[in-house]
Design an enzyme around this catalytic site. Structure first.
Site, mmCIF file in Angstrom:
data_model
loop_
_atom_site.group_PDB
_atom_site.id
_atom_site.type_symbol
_atom_site.label_atom_id
_atom_site.label_comp_id
_atom_site.label_asym_id
_atom_site.label_seq_id
_atom_site.Cartn_x
_atom_site.Cartn_y
_atom_site.Cartn_z
ATOM 1 N N CYS A 5 -54.503 17.900 -81.055
ATOM 2 C CA CYS A 5 -54.154 17.202 -79.802
ATOM 3 C C CYS A 5 -54.719 15.791 -79.686
ATOM 4 O O CYS A 5 -53.968 14.826 -79.576
ATOM 5 C CB CYS A 5 -54.620 18.022 -78.610
ATOM 6 N N LYS A 17 -63.152 22.226 -85.688
ATOM 7 C CA LYS A 17 -64.189 22.734 -84.787
ATOM 8 C C LYS A 17 -64.330 24.230 -85.061
ATOM 9 O O LYS A 17 -63.496 24.801 -85.775
ATOM 10 C CB LYS A 17 -63.834 22.446 -83.330
ATOM 11 N N ARG A 32 -57.837 25.077 -75.133
ATOM 12 C CA ARG A 32 -58.620 24.699 -76.307
ATOM 13 C C ARG A 32 -58.463 25.782 -77.362
ATOM 14 O O ARG A 32 -58.562 26.968 -77.040
ATOM 15 C CB ARG A 32 -60.105 24.581 -75.966
ATOM 16 N N GLU A 33 -58.245 25.373 -78.606
ATOM 17 C CA GLU A 33 -58.184 26.353 -79.686
ATOM 18 C C GLU A 33 -59.509 27.096 -79.731
ATOM 19 O O GLU A 33 -60.564 26.516 -79.521
ATOM 20 C CB GLU A 33 -57.920 25.658 -81.019
ATOM 21 N N ALA A 62 -72.486 14.305 -79.557
ATOM 22 C CA ALA A 62 -72.186 13.354 -80.637
ATOM 23 C C ALA A 62 -71.915 14.133 -81.912
ATOM 24 O O ALA A 62 -72.446 15.214 -82.123
ATOM 25 C CB ALA A 62 -73.371 12.424 -80.823
ATOM 26 N N LEU A 72 -70.006 15.580 -74.315
ATOM 27 C CA LEU A 72 -70.948 14.508 -74.644
ATOM 28 C C LEU A 72 -71.774 14.893 -75.873
ATOM 29 O O LEU A 72 -72.922 14.499 -75.989
ATOM 30 C CB LEU A 72 -71.872 14.225 -73.451
ATOM 31 N N LYS A 113 -41.702 34.664 -89.239
ATOM 32 C CA LYS A 113 -42.727 34.640 -88.197
ATOM 33 C C LYS A 113 -42.509 35.775 -87.188
ATOM 34 O O LYS A 113 -43.438 36.485 -86.799
ATOM 35 C CB LYS A 113 -42.620 33.300 -87.458
ATOM 36 N N GLY A 143 -61.193 15.716 -83.893
ATOM 37 C CA GLY A 143 -60.023 16.003 -84.736
ATOM 38 C C GLY A 143 -59.137 16.977 -83.998
ATOM 39 O O GLY A 143 -59.191 17.063 -82.775
HETATM 40 C C1 UDX Z 1 -58.113 19.808 -76.794
HETATM 41 C C2 UDX Z 1 -58.296 19.834 -75.273
HETATM 42 O O1 UDX Z 1 -59.637 20.212 -74.953
HETATM 43 C C3 UDX Z 1 -57.298 20.764 -74.636
HETATM 44 O O2 UDX Z 1 -57.418 20.710 -73.228
HETATM 45 C C4 UDX Z 1 -55.892 20.329 -75.056
HETATM 46 O O3 UDX Z 1 -54.909 21.166 -74.521
HETATM 47 C C5 UDX Z 1 -55.775 20.301 -76.565
HETATM 48 O O4 UDX Z 1 -56.797 19.460 -77.106
HETATM 49 P P1 UDX Z 1 -58.834 21.349 -78.847
HETATM 50 O O5 UDX Z 1 -58.184 20.326 -79.710
HETATM 51 O O6 UDX Z 1 -58.551 22.787 -79.105
HETATM 52 O O7 UDX Z 1 -58.454 21.098 -77.303
HETATM 53 O O8 UDX Z 1 -60.410 21.163 -78.992
HETATM 54 P P2 UDX Z 1 -61.645 20.607 -78.166
HETATM 55 O O9 UDX Z 1 -62.604 21.725 -77.981
HETATM 56 O O10 UDX Z 1 -61.242 19.867 -76.979
HETATM 57 O O11 UDX Z 1 -62.278 19.606 -79.248
HETATM 58 C C6 UDX Z 1 -61.538 18.519 -79.785
HETATM 59 C C7 UDX Z 1 -62.349 17.744 -80.776
HETATM 60 O O12 UDX Z 1 -63.413 17.037 -80.134
HETATM 61 C C8 UDX Z 1 -63.027 18.589 -81.854
HETATM 62 O O13 UDX Z 1 -62.925 17.906 -83.080
HETATM 63 C C9 UDX Z 1 -64.480 18.671 -81.402
HETATM 64 O O14 UDX Z 1 -65.378 18.870 -82.464
HETATM 65 C C10 UDX Z 1 -64.653 17.302 -80.765
HETATM 66 N N1 UDX Z 1 -65.717 17.255 -79.760
HETATM 67 C C11 UDX Z 1 -65.577 17.936 -78.577
HETATM 68 C C12 UDX Z 1 -66.858 16.492 -79.990
HETATM 69 O O15 UDX Z 1 -67.014 15.876 -81.046
HETATM 70 N N2 UDX Z 1 -67.817 16.414 -79.011
HETATM 71 C C13 UDX Z 1 -67.690 17.070 -77.832
HETATM 72 O O16 UDX Z 1 -68.594 16.930 -76.992
HETATM 73 C C14 UDX Z 1 -66.538 17.861 -77.605
#
Ligand code: UDX
Length: 432
Positions: A263, A323, A154-155, A255, A253, A35, A260
């Protein structure tokens, strides 16, 4: 300031590079020589938009370097961050802290001069106490401070999230450590980012409470979507209608097929375990975990019901990552949905702009297409699982001509109902 970042996974790498971008000197350390070599050669072991350019820029500026040698890296370090993985422990859902404690042991071994040891990894309440105990076996309390500083990245948007956070949380009561942390995050003062100093356990809990709340918000709107379908209402308008209330807010919000990623699934389960251990029944978070598990199965059933049967049918799946803007397949709803369709006899052809290499590790018997249109050629239905930008403006006449039947199942609500109806597409989405 010299910062040492232990662990060059997602959080370590993004945080390290961004601290370098702030003007600090940063050494990112990892045990994995392959790595580190990749990073030294200008490669990036993860997919994150903008990261490669930022690494290059900061390496060239002489502020960022990579090493496997923790003892040398630590020689003049002001702060050492622990940013190693905390996966779910097999079987019980607790966060596995083996790597965190191993890092603490090693840091203790090589620490000299006053050092701030910061846990950035997501760790259950009380982990900082244990890290302090480990280091305290070798050093006097006045020579170090253990601080909690959770990340909220957020990723896919991690660099922007690091540089423009809603807040920075720092868990410590040590004044010297507070000064070091203030200096590290000083560049954010210009944006007036609130820096919240708390007691360490509180800071550790803020991270879990934040993720559990967001997971709850998503799960709530997903259940409302089910109700909308049953009673003939539109979840997008419900979300807008409630989201305009400032107490609720419009974010998170949307749907969809369930949350997934690396986190929410792991942290909600770990929080429930922490509650159980403390004899506190976190019934809401428990329900969220259950509802989200059921949701993915419900989505597969939705597809099967729409098509009557999927036995022997070819289904084109667009989007596999949990996502958009990531190649991450961890706990992606696509895994459960595809497996269930396959169990019911479906043949799956899939396309994702970034995650097909990762997907091969989690999915069997899936064929992969070169692009979205190749994916759907001759298929009996199109299912959109992840809302990548390139799926948002598909040429629907072309889609119609490529599918044997114009079945489109959109699990992210990216197309207007009216347009689909006008085009004669047999379209279903979520909660509309
Ligand atoms: C999340 C947190 O947002 C972040 O603060 C933390 O540090 C790590 O976890 P991440 O996992 O990268 O970040 O993705 P995020 O954009 O938050 O989405 C998480 C999941 O929720 C995804 O599967 C996404 O599709 C889903 N989601 C998000 C929804 O289904 N609806 C929404 O309105 C928002």
């Amino acid at each position: 300031m010299l910062v040492v970042m232990v662990g060059t996974g997602y959080v370590g790498l993004v945080s390290g590079v961004c601290f370098a971008e702030f003007g600090h000197d940063v050494i990112c350390v990892d045990k994995d020589p392959a790595k580190i070599q990749t990073l030294k050669d200008g490669g990036i072991p993860i997919f994150e938009p903008g990261l490669q350019d930022l690494v290059k820029k900061n390496v060239e500026a002489g502020r960022l370097s990579f090493s496997t040698d923790l003892p040398s890296a630590m020689e003049n370090a002001d702060a050492v961050f622990i940013a190693v993985g905390t996966p779910s422990r097999r079987g019980d859902g607790f966060a596995d802290l083996t790597y965190v404690y191993a890092a603490a042991e090693e840091i203790a071994e090589h620490m000299n001069g006053f050092t701030v040891v910061v846990t950035k990894s997501t760790v259950p309440v009380g982990t900082g106490d244990e890290v302090e105990r480990i280091i305290g076996k070798k050093h006097n309390p006045e020579n170090f401070a253990v601080v909690s500083n959770p990340e909220f990245l957020r990723e896919g948007a991690a660099i922007n999230d690091f540089k423009h956070p809603d807040r920075v949380v720092v868990g410590t009561q040590n004044e010297q450590a507070k000064e070091v942390m203030r200096d590290l995050y000083r560049p954010l003062y210009i944006n007036e980012t609130p820096i919240l100093f708390t007691e360490r356990r509180t800071s550790e809990l803020i991270k879990y409470a934040g993720n559990a709340f967001l997971a709850t918000k998503i799960t709530f709107i997903n259940e409302m979507a089910d109700l909308c379908e049953a009673v003939g209402a539109d979840v997008q308008q419900v979300a807008r209608g409630i989201g305009l209330d400032k107490r609720i807010g419009s974010k998170f919000l949307h749907a969809g097929p369930g949350y997934g990623g690396s986190c929410f699934p792991k942290d909600t389960v770990a929080l429930v375990r922490t509650g159980d251990e403390a004899d506190v029944n976190l019934s809401i978070v428990k329900s969220v975990v259950d509802a989200n598990d059921r949701r993915k199965i419900r989505m597969a059933k939705k597809i099967i019901d729409h098509l009557g049967s999927v036995d022997g049918k070819t289904i084109a799946v667009l989007g596999l990552a949990f996502k958009p803007n990531t190649d991450d397949m961890r706990d992606a709803p696509s895994i459960t949905i595809i497996s269930m369709l396959q169990k019911n006899g479906a043949i799956i052809r899939a396309y994702d702009p970034e995650s097909m290499v990762e997907a091969r590790k989690s999915l069997d018997n899936v064929s992969y297409a070169e692009n979205a249109y190749d994916c759907m050629e001759g298929a009996d239905a199109l299912v959109i699982i992840t809302e990548w930008d390139e799926f948002r403006a598909l040429d629907m006449n072309r889609v119609k001509s490529l599918l044997t039947e114009p079945n489109v199942i959109d699990l992210r609500n990216i197309y207007p109902l009216y347009d689909m109806k006008t085009l004669g597409i047999k379209y279903i989405s979520v909660g509309r």
